[in-house]
Design a protein around this motif. Structure first.
Motif, PDB file in Angstrom:
ATOM      1  N   HIS A 245       0.820  -1.226   0.000  1.00 39.02           N
ATOM      2  CA  HIS A 245       0.000   0.000   0.000  1.00 39.02           C
ATOM      3  C   HIS A 245       0.849   1.270   0.000  1.00 39.02           C
ATOM      4  CE1 HIS A 245       1.000   0.167   4.216  1.00 39.02           C
ATOM      5  NE2 HIS A 245       0.271  -0.900   4.518  1.00 39.02           N
ATOM      6  N   VAL A 246       2.050   1.181  -0.548  1.00 42.04           N
ATOM      7  CA  VAL A 246       2.933   2.347  -0.547  1.00 42.04           C
ATOM      8  C   VAL A 246       2.371   3.485  -1.399  1.00 42.04           C
ATOM      9  CG1 VAL A 246       4.314   1.510  -2.485  1.00 42.04           C
ATOM     10  CG2 VAL A 246       5.334   3.076  -0.840  1.00 42.04           C
ATOM     11  N   GLU A 247       1.588   3.177  -2.425  1.00 46.19           N
ATOM     12  CA  GLU A 247       1.047   4.204  -3.312  1.00 46.19           C
ATOM     13  C   GLU A 247      -0.334   4.686  -2.883  1.00 46.19           C
ATOM     14  OE1 GLU A 247       2.813   5.533  -5.513  1.00 46.19           O
ATOM     15  OE2 GLU A 247       4.438   4.092  -5.839  1.00 46.19           O
ATOM     16  N   TYR A 248      -0.848   4.172  -1.775  1.00 41.65           N
ATOM     17  CA  TYR A 248      -2.208   4.521  -1.346  1.00 41.65           C
ATOM     18  C   TYR A 248      -2.181   5.645  -0.316  1.00 41.65           C
ATOM     19  CZ  TYR A 248      -4.359   0.590  -3.738  1.00 41.65           C
ATOM     20  OH  TYR A 248      -4.824  -0.278  -4.687  1.00 41.65           O
ATOM     21  N   ALA A 249      -3.208   6.467  -0.352  1.00 43.79           N
ATOM     22  CA  ALA A 249      -3.351   7.569   0.609  1.00 43.79           C
ATOM     23  C   ALA A 249      -4.837   7.796   0.865  1.00 43.79           C
ATOM     24  CB  ALA A 249      -2.702   8.845   0.068  1.00 43.79           C
ATOM     25  N   GLY A 250      -5.128   8.574   1.883  1.00 40.41           N
ATOM     26  CA  GLY A 250      -6.498   8.967   2.156  1.00 40.41           C
ATOM     27  C   GLY A 250      -7.398   7.801   2.542  1.00 40.41           C
ATOM     28  N   ALA A 251      -8.647   7.839   2.051  1.00 38.33           N
ATOM     29  CA  ALA A 251      -9.647   6.842   2.423  1.00 38.33           C
ATOM     30  C   ALA A 251      -9.267   5.443   1.948  1.00 38.33           C
ATOM     31  CB  ALA A 251     -11.008   7.241   1.853  1.00 38.33           C
ATOM     32  N   ALA A 252      -8.601   5.333   0.796  1.00 32.74           N
ATOM     33  CA  ALA A 252      -8.200   4.020   0.290  1.00 32.74           C
ATOM     34  C   ALA A 252      -7.214   3.345   1.241  1.00 32.74           C
ATOM     35  CB  ALA A 252      -7.592   4.158  -1.101  1.00 32.74           C
ATOM     36  N   PHE A 253      -6.266   4.119   1.756  1.00 25.20           N
ATOM     37  CA  PHE A 253      -5.321   3.568   2.723  1.00 25.20           C
ATOM     38  C   PHE A 253      -6.028   3.172   4.018  1.00 25.20           C
ATOM     39  CE2 PHE A 253      -2.655   4.395   6.464  1.00 25.20           C
ATOM     40  CZ  PHE A 253      -1.669   3.437   6.270  1.00 25.20           C
ATOM     41  N   SER A 254      -7.005   3.971   4.428  1.00 27.87           N
ATOM     42  CA  SER A 254      -7.712   3.666   5.676  1.00 27.87           C
ATOM     43  C   SER A 254      -8.477   2.347   5.579  1.00 27.87           C
ATOM     44  CB  SER A 254      -8.677   4.814   6.031  1.00 27.87           C
ATOM     45  OG  SER A 254      -9.735   4.894   5.093  1.00 27.87           O
ATOM     46  N   LEU A 255      -8.927   1.960   4.373  1.00 33.55           N
ATOM     47  CA  LEU A 255      -9.621   0.682   4.209  1.00 33.55           C
ATOM     48  C   LEU A 255      -8.678  -0.487   4.469  1.00 33.55           C
ATOM     49  CD1 LEU A 255     -11.926   1.284   1.102  1.00 33.55           C
ATOM     50  CD2 LEU A 255     -12.479   1.466   3.524  1.00 33.55           C
ATOM     51  N   PHE A 256      -7.443  -0.404   3.965  1.00 31.60           N
ATOM     52  CA  PHE A 256      -6.448  -1.439   4.277  1.00 31.60           C
ATOM     53  C   PHE A 256      -6.179  -1.499   5.777  1.00 31.60           C
ATOM     54  CE2 PHE A 256      -5.027  -0.965  -0.236  1.00 31.60           C
ATOM     55  CZ  PHE A 256      -5.192  -2.297  -0.595  1.00 31.60           C
ATOM     56  N   PHE A 257      -6.078  -0.332   6.368  1.00 30.44           N
ATOM     57  CA  PHE A 257      -5.823  -0.234   7.808  1.00 30.44           C
ATOM     58  C   PHE A 257      -6.964  -0.872   8.595  1.00 30.44           C
ATOM     59  CE2 PHE A 257      -4.979   2.176  11.742  1.00 30.44           C
ATOM     60  CZ  PHE A 257      -3.601   2.015  11.813  1.00 30.44           C
ATOM     61  N   LEU A 258      -8.191  -0.574   8.184  1.00 28.87           N
ATOM     62  CA  LEU A 258      -9.374  -1.112   8.853  1.00 28.87           C
ATOM     63  C   LEU A 258      -9.449  -2.630   8.695  1.00 28.87           C
ATOM     64  CD1 LEU A 258     -12.006  -0.398  10.361  1.00 28.87           C
ATOM     65  CD2 LEU A 258     -13.101  -0.102   8.141  1.00 28.87           C
ATOM     66  N   ALA A 259      -9.127  -3.144   7.512  1.00 29.51           N
ATOM     67  CA  ALA A 259      -9.164  -4.587   7.272  1.00 29.51           C
ATOM     68  C   ALA A 259      -8.145  -5.311   8.140  1.00 29.51           C
ATOM     69  CB  ALA A 259      -8.903  -4.873   5.799  1.00 29.51           C
ATOM     70  N   GLU A 260      -6.951  -4.751   8.269  1.00 28.27           N
ATOM     71  CA  GLU A 260      -5.907  -5.411   9.067  1.00 28.27           C
ATOM     72  C   GLU A 260      -6.311  -5.525  10.527  1.00 28.27           C
ATOM     73  OE1 GLU A 260      -1.505  -4.215  10.696  1.00 28.27           O
ATOM     74  OE2 GLU A 260      -1.870  -3.949   8.546  1.00 28.27           O
ATOM     75  N   TYR A 261      -6.838  -4.453  11.090  1.00 31.08           N
ATOM     76  CA  TYR A 261      -7.201  -4.483  12.505  1.00 31.08           C
ATOM     77  C   TYR A 261      -8.469  -5.297  12.748  1.00 31.08           C
ATOM     78  CZ  TYR A 261      -3.528  -1.335  13.978  1.00 31.08           C
ATOM     79  OH  TYR A 261      -2.298  -0.802  14.275  1.00 31.08           O
ATOM     80  N   ALA A 262      -9.391  -5.303  11.777  1.00 33.57           N
ATOM     81  CA  ALA A 262     -10.576  -6.154  11.914  1.00 33.57           C
ATOM     82  C   ALA A 262     -10.172  -7.624  11.908  1.00 33.57           C
ATOM     83  CB  ALA A 262     -11.569  -5.869  10.784  1.00 33.57           C
ATOM     84  N   ASN A 263      -9.181  -7.979  11.095  1.00 33.38           N
ATOM     85  CA  ASN A 263      -8.690  -9.356  11.079  1.00 33.38           C
ATOM     86  C   ASN A 263      -7.980  -9.718  12.373  1.00 33.38           C
ATOM     87  OD1 ASN A 263      -9.528 -10.420   8.561  1.00 33.38           O
ATOM     88  ND2 ASN A 263      -7.943  -9.259   7.505  1.00 33.38           N
ATOM     89  N   MET A 264      -7.262  -8.770  12.966  1.00 39.66           N
ATOM     90  CA  MET A 264      -6.610  -9.030  14.248  1.00 39.66           C
ATOM     91  C   MET A 264      -7.642  -9.338  15.332  1.00 39.66           C
ATOM     92  SD  MET A 264      -3.800  -5.977  14.073  1.00 39.66           S
ATOM     93  CE  MET A 264      -3.495  -5.994  15.829  1.00 39.66           C
ATOM     94  N   ILE A 265      -8.711  -8.552  15.367  1.00 39.79           N
ATOM     95  CA  ILE A 265      -9.766  -8.799  16.355  1.00 39.79           C
ATOM     96  C   ILE A 265     -10.463 -10.122  16.067  1.00 39.79           C
ATOM     97  CG2 ILE A 265     -11.919  -7.885  17.316  1.00 39.79           C
ATOM     98  CD1 ILE A 265     -10.941  -5.083  16.623  1.00 39.79           C
ATOM     99  N   LEU A 266     -10.651 -10.443  14.769  1.00 39.01           N
ATOM    100  CA  LEU A 266     -11.284 -11.709  14.390  1.00 39.01           C
ATOM    101  C   LEU A 266     -10.460 -12.900  14.871  1.00 39.01           C
ATOM    102  CD1 LEU A 266     -13.465 -13.264  12.753  1.00 39.01           C
ATOM    103  CD2 LEU A 266     -11.926 -13.078  10.779  1.00 39.01           C
ATOM    104  N   ILE A 267      -9.147 -12.864  14.652  1.00 40.67           N
ATOM    105  CA  ILE A 267      -8.284 -13.962  15.089  1.00 40.67           C
ATOM    106  C   ILE A 267      -8.349 -14.105  16.605  1.00 40.67           C
ATOM    107  CG2 ILE A 267      -5.893 -14.740  15.254  1.00 40.67           C
ATOM    108  CD1 ILE A 267      -7.071 -15.138  12.519  1.00 40.67           C
ATOM    109  N   SER A 268      -8.429 -12.994  17.319  1.00 44.13           N
ATOM    110  CA  SER A 268      -8.519 -13.042  18.780  1.00 44.13           C
ATOM    111  C   SER A 268      -9.812 -13.725  19.219  1.00 44.13           C
ATOM    112  CB  SER A 268      -8.444 -11.622  19.351  1.00 44.13           C
ATOM    113  OG  SER A 268      -7.241 -10.978  18.980  1.00 44.13           O
ATOM    114  N   PHE A 269     -10.924 -13.388  18.587  1.00 48.24           N
ATOM    115  CA  PHE A 269     -12.200 -14.018  18.924  1.00 48.24           C
ATOM    116  C   PHE A 269     -12.195 -15.504  18.550  1.00 48.24           C
ATOM    117  CE2 PHE A 269     -13.905  -9.855  19.691  1.00 48.24           C
ATOM    118  CZ  PHE A 269     -14.996 -10.073  20.522  1.00 48.24           C
TER     119      PHE A 269
END
Length: 357
Positions: A245-269
């Motif tokens: 995601h080196v070329e991503y910025a703004g809302a597009a980058f935030s979607l990657f960020f959101l997916a990563e942390y949602a997956n972290m919480i999913l693995i924990s559950f």
């Protein structure tokens, strides 16, 4: 408490739209999705705040302290990203470049559809819930690969290829760990898997203990699956400048960020549900009124502990080299999983596991 509240809303809603059953069912499903998605997004925001505070404390710093005494810092970051311009590189494929963050985020949220929070609270009660989870968690890598390829950048493409190899490697070990759980519980349904972990001696009678090696491998593989430290070679800042995601910025980058942390919480559950009894009390059969009661709070407490481990690993361990990650996955985890699945099968044949004992 959650179940009673949901049942009250369910009765009132269908009583109001009883004349249009199809419309009522569609609206009810959309309402359940909204009720799950909004708290999940808020949890991701607060998880980022907790991560910065924990790592700050471990490094003898304060972490976020200014905006709302630090509590509003995640929301300030979100607003900043939402109002930033999305810059598309001149040589990139514009359609695939925009599609990649959505492909990364959609499976991360869709996997939550089969996560139960107690005996009755969930969106869907699939008999093949484990297969659905494996399918959803595997789809996320397509967004990463597409982001690296569509960016037309050598750093992004190298990060995407690293991530693809890493996810394929550790997806196998995670799947084999779930085979052990399937053998022990005799079901692919997540609620029935939790029910199989009931026992009069609490944690000392659950099948988590015979499956302890698979539990350790599953959680470490989950850390690698989410591209988190010390397995974050897909976005190694010191090597390939943030990777896919080196070329991503703004809302597009935030979607990657959101997916990563949602997956972290999913693995924990999932770690809590599959191996640690989910919402079952770890003190079953002891006769203590408060500690012996089952409830959703036990599931959240266990998931919070596993989520904390993600942060602890990031603050403690250095990044693995790419060849070390591949060797750990293919030469250590997968052979161990195959051996322990065989051991689990022998134990199940011998009657070690008794569902709902």
């Amino acid at each position: 408490m959650i179940t009673e509240f949901v049942n009250q809303i369910h009765g009132a809603y269908f009583g109001f739209l009883g004349e249009w059953p199809t419309l009522a069912m569609l609206g009810w499903n959309l309402l359940k999705i909204l009720v799950l998605t909004v708290p999940l997004i808020l949890s991701v925001a607060m998880f980022t705040y907790w991560e910065r505070k924990v790592i700050g404390w471990m490094q003898v710093r304060l972490g976020p302290v200014y905006i709302g005494k630090g509590l509003l810092q995640p929301f300030a970051d979100v607003f900043k990203l939402l109002f930033k311009e999305i810059i598309i590189p001149a040589e990139a494929n514009p359609w695939l470049f925009r599609l990649a963050p959505i492909l990364a985020l959609a499976p991360a949220f869709a996997a939550w559809a089969v996560i139960p929070f107690d005996w009755q609270t969930r969106i869907a009660n699939l008999n093949a819930g484990l297969l659905y989870l494996l399918a959803m968690t595997s789809l996320g890598v397509y967004g990463i690969i597409l982001a690296g390829w569509a960016s037309n950048s050598k750093y992004a493409f190298l990060g995407a290829m690293r991530s693809a190899a890493q996810v394929v490697s550790y997806e196998i070990s995670m799947g084999l760990c779930l085979v052990g759980v399937l053998i022990a519980a005799g079901s692919l349904n997540l609620t029935e898997i939790v029910a199989a972990q009931q026992g009069n001696l609490g944690m000392f009678e659950w099948f988590m203990w015979p499956l302890l090696p698979l539990f350790v491998i599953y959680f470490i593989s989950g850390v690698a699956e989410t591209n988190r430290a010390p397995f974050d070679v897909a976005e190694g800042e010191s090597e390939i400048v943030a990777g896919f995601h080196v070329e991503y910025a703004g809302a597009a980058f935030s979607l990657f960020f959101l997916a990563e942390y949602a997956n972290m919480i999913l693995i924990s559950f999932l770690a809590a549900l599959l191996f640690m009894g989910g919402w079952l009390s770890p003190f079953q059969g002891l006769g203590i009124p408060l500690l012996s009661a089952d409830g959703w709070w036990w599931l959240f407490a266990k998931a919070f502990f596993f989520a904390f481990l993600f942060l602890w690993f990031r603050a403690t361990f250095p990044r693995y080299r790419y060849d070390q990650i591949m060797r750990l996955g293919w030469k250590v985890f997968i052979p161990l999983c195959i051996f322990w699945v065989f051991v689990t099968g022998v134990m199940a044949y011998a009657g070690t596991f008794v569902a709902g004992a």
